[in-house]
Design an enzyme around this catalytic site. Structure first.
Site, short mmCIF file in Angstrom:
data_model
loop_
_atom_site.label_atom_id
_atom_site.label_comp_id
_atom_site.label_asym_id
_atom_site.label_seq_id
_atom_site.Cartn_x
_atom_site.Cartn_y
_atom_site.Cartn_z
N ARG A 58 45.56 74.85 -49.48
CA ARG A 58 46.30 75.05 -48.22
C ARG A 58 45.47 74.65 -47.00
O ARG A 58 46.00 74.50 -45.91
CB ARG A 58 46.75 76.51 -48.10
CG ARG A 58 47.93 76.85 -48.99
CD ARG A 58 48.24 78.33 -49.01
NE ARG A 58 47.29 79.07 -49.81
CZ ARG A 58 47.41 80.36 -50.12
NH1 ARG A 58 48.46 81.04 -49.66
NH2 ARG A 58 46.52 80.97 -50.86
N LYS B 57 62.21 77.80 -40.91
CA LYS B 57 61.36 78.96 -40.66
C LYS B 57 60.27 78.61 -39.67
O LYS B 57 59.98 77.43 -39.41
CB LYS B 57 60.73 79.47 -41.96
CG LYS B 57 59.64 78.55 -42.52
CD LYS B 57 58.98 79.14 -43.74
CE LYS B 57 57.83 78.25 -44.22
NZ LYS B 57 57.15 78.77 -45.40
N ARG C 289 56.14 79.77 -38.48
CA ARG C 289 54.92 80.40 -38.98
C ARG C 289 53.88 80.40 -37.87
O ARG C 289 53.69 79.41 -37.17
CB ARG C 289 54.38 79.64 -40.20
CG ARG C 289 53.18 80.30 -40.86
CD ARG C 289 52.63 79.44 -41.98
NE ARG C 289 53.54 79.33 -43.10
CZ ARG C 289 53.61 80.22 -44.09
NH1 ARG C 289 52.83 81.27 -44.08
NH2 ARG C 289 54.45 80.04 -45.08
N ASP D 265 59.17 76.43 -54.90
CA ASP D 265 57.94 76.35 -54.11
C ASP D 265 56.79 76.04 -55.06
O ASP D 265 56.93 76.17 -56.28
CB ASP D 265 57.67 77.64 -53.35
CG ASP D 265 56.91 77.43 -52.04
OD1 ASP D 265 56.39 76.30 -51.85
OD2 ASP D 265 56.83 78.36 -51.23
N ASP E 109 52.06 83.50 -53.20
CA ASP E 109 50.84 84.27 -52.96
C ASP E 109 51.20 85.74 -52.75
O ASP E 109 51.29 86.50 -53.70
CB ASP E 109 50.08 83.69 -51.77
CG ASP E 109 48.67 84.24 -51.65
OD1 ASP E 109 48.32 85.16 -52.41
OD2 ASP E 109 47.90 83.76 -50.80
N THR E 110 51.47 86.14 -51.53
CA THR E 110 51.85 87.53 -51.29
C THR E 110 53.34 87.75 -51.46
O THR E 110 53.81 88.88 -51.46
CB THR E 110 51.43 87.99 -49.88
OG1 THR E 110 52.09 87.16 -48.91
CG2 THR E 110 49.93 87.88 -49.71
N GLY E 111 54.11 86.66 -51.57
CA GLY E 111 55.54 86.78 -51.80
C GLY E 111 56.38 86.97 -50.56
O GLY E 111 57.61 87.07 -50.65
N THR F 132 57.01 84.88 -47.89
CA THR F 132 57.87 83.74 -47.54
C THR F 132 59.05 83.62 -48.49
O THR F 132 60.20 83.47 -48.06
CB THR F 132 57.05 82.43 -47.59
OG1 THR F 132 56.01 82.50 -46.60
CG2 THR F 132 57.92 81.23 -47.30
#
Length: 326
Positions: free
Chosen positions: A104, A202, A204, A230, A234-236, A238
């Site tokens: 990323r 979206k 960010r 996707d 990661d943390t879920g 999005t």
């Protein structure tokens, strides 16, 4: 004086780090080889030591390592393994990283930021890697960071085959979680039988990692099964907000499909509580029992990795695994 001729002999050897031994063993089974025995341990101060118990001279070496948390420890371990192979006179060293670390951080958003994805490529090149084999890069441009061949495998077929088998008769719309992955959604739509696509608009905040705001759905989703795609979860945050936005727009159901299940806290809680019918990931990263939940499906990437390794070893075509579209 006439030259002396020899008989060229190729020898494939598979090596595994300690982060995801189950995947390496599955790959070895598909290749019909055994993982090369080694002494690999960590000293009290955190330093890693490795020594291979068999000669690696002249071998075609494949070193597989996944990168769950603690990611930096596993990167360092694989670098040391590559260095040991180089100093042991391996003929060619292929680094297999199913999930490319720091992917990323592939460009600078602001001044005085690193491009860490490039740094990873430089580290492995310096350690002695001749080639990198990876799955579903966050952005395709990362292939250009490494000064050597990069085999970019696509997990789309593995995921799409499962969706076709399970939901092939449904009215499917393929949904990108942001506008940047619309082209990927188009490829998915084609593979699923020329389905329509949609995307989530979206925003960010670059100063707040792992946080996104799903604004609105662009495309027709009402009454349809939305396959939300996707490259990683990661943390879920999005992906679950995108699923909520689709259901709020009248989607009949949502299926989430992603290659890399990082599943950092609180991803498991978010995904298990979201209203998606199924969450599908591959095992490019280990997913322990405590991170699993009822509607999670984990597909194996090992057959694809094994086929790619075989093609590289035999000087074949990795692109042929994807009908020339990789």
């Amino acid at each position: 004086m006439s030259p002396k001729s020899g008989t060229p002999k190729k020898n494939l050897m598979l090596f595994s780090g300690r982060s995801h031994v189950e995947l390496a063993e599955e790959v070895a089974k598909h290749l019909n080889v055994t993982i090369t025995p080694q002494t690999l341990h960590t000293f009290a101060n955190g330093e890693v030591y490795v020594r291979y118990q068999e000669s690696v001279r002249g071998t075609d070496a494949f070193v597989i390592q996944s990168y769950p948390n603690p990611i930096n420890e596993w990167i360092m371990e694989q670098l040391i393994m590559v260095d040991a192979l180089k100093r042991g006179s391996a003929k060619r060293i292929t680094v297999i990283m199913p999930f490319y670390p720091y992917s990323r951080q592939d460009k600078k958003h602001k001044g005085r930021e690193p491009i860490s994805a490039r740094l990873i490529a430089d580290l492995f090149k310096t350690a002695g890697a001749d080639r990198i084999l990876t799955v579903d890069l966050h952005t395709a441009q990362i292939q250009g960071f490494f000064d050597g061949p990069v085999d970019h495998l696509l997990a789309q077929t593995v995921l799409a085959d499962h969706i076709n088998e399970t939901y092939g008769d449904a009215d499917i719309t393929v949904v990108s979680p942001d506008s940047g992955r619309v082209r990927l959604a188009e490829k998915w739509a084609q593979q699923l039988g020329d389905r329509p696509i949609a995307f989530i608009h979206k925003t960010r905040d670059p100063d707040k990692p792992n946080q996104a705001v799903a604004n609105r759905v662009v495309g027709h989703v009402r009454g349809r099964l939305c396959v939300l795609i996707d490259d990683m979860i990661d943390t879920g945050g999005t992906i679950t907000k995108a699923a909520d936005a689709l259901l709020a727009e009248g989607a009949a159901d949502v299926v989430i499909a992603s290659t890399h299940g990082i599943l950092s806290d609180p991803a498991t809680e978010r995904l298990s509580r979201c209203n998606a019918r199924e969450v599908i990931v591959t095992n490019t990263l280990p997913i322990p029992e405590e991170k699993r939940f009822g509607n999670l499906t984990v597909l194996s990437i090992a057959p694809l990795l094994a086929r790619a390794i075989q093609e590289v070893f035999e000087d074949g075509s990795v692109t042929s695994l994807f009908d020339g579209s990789a």
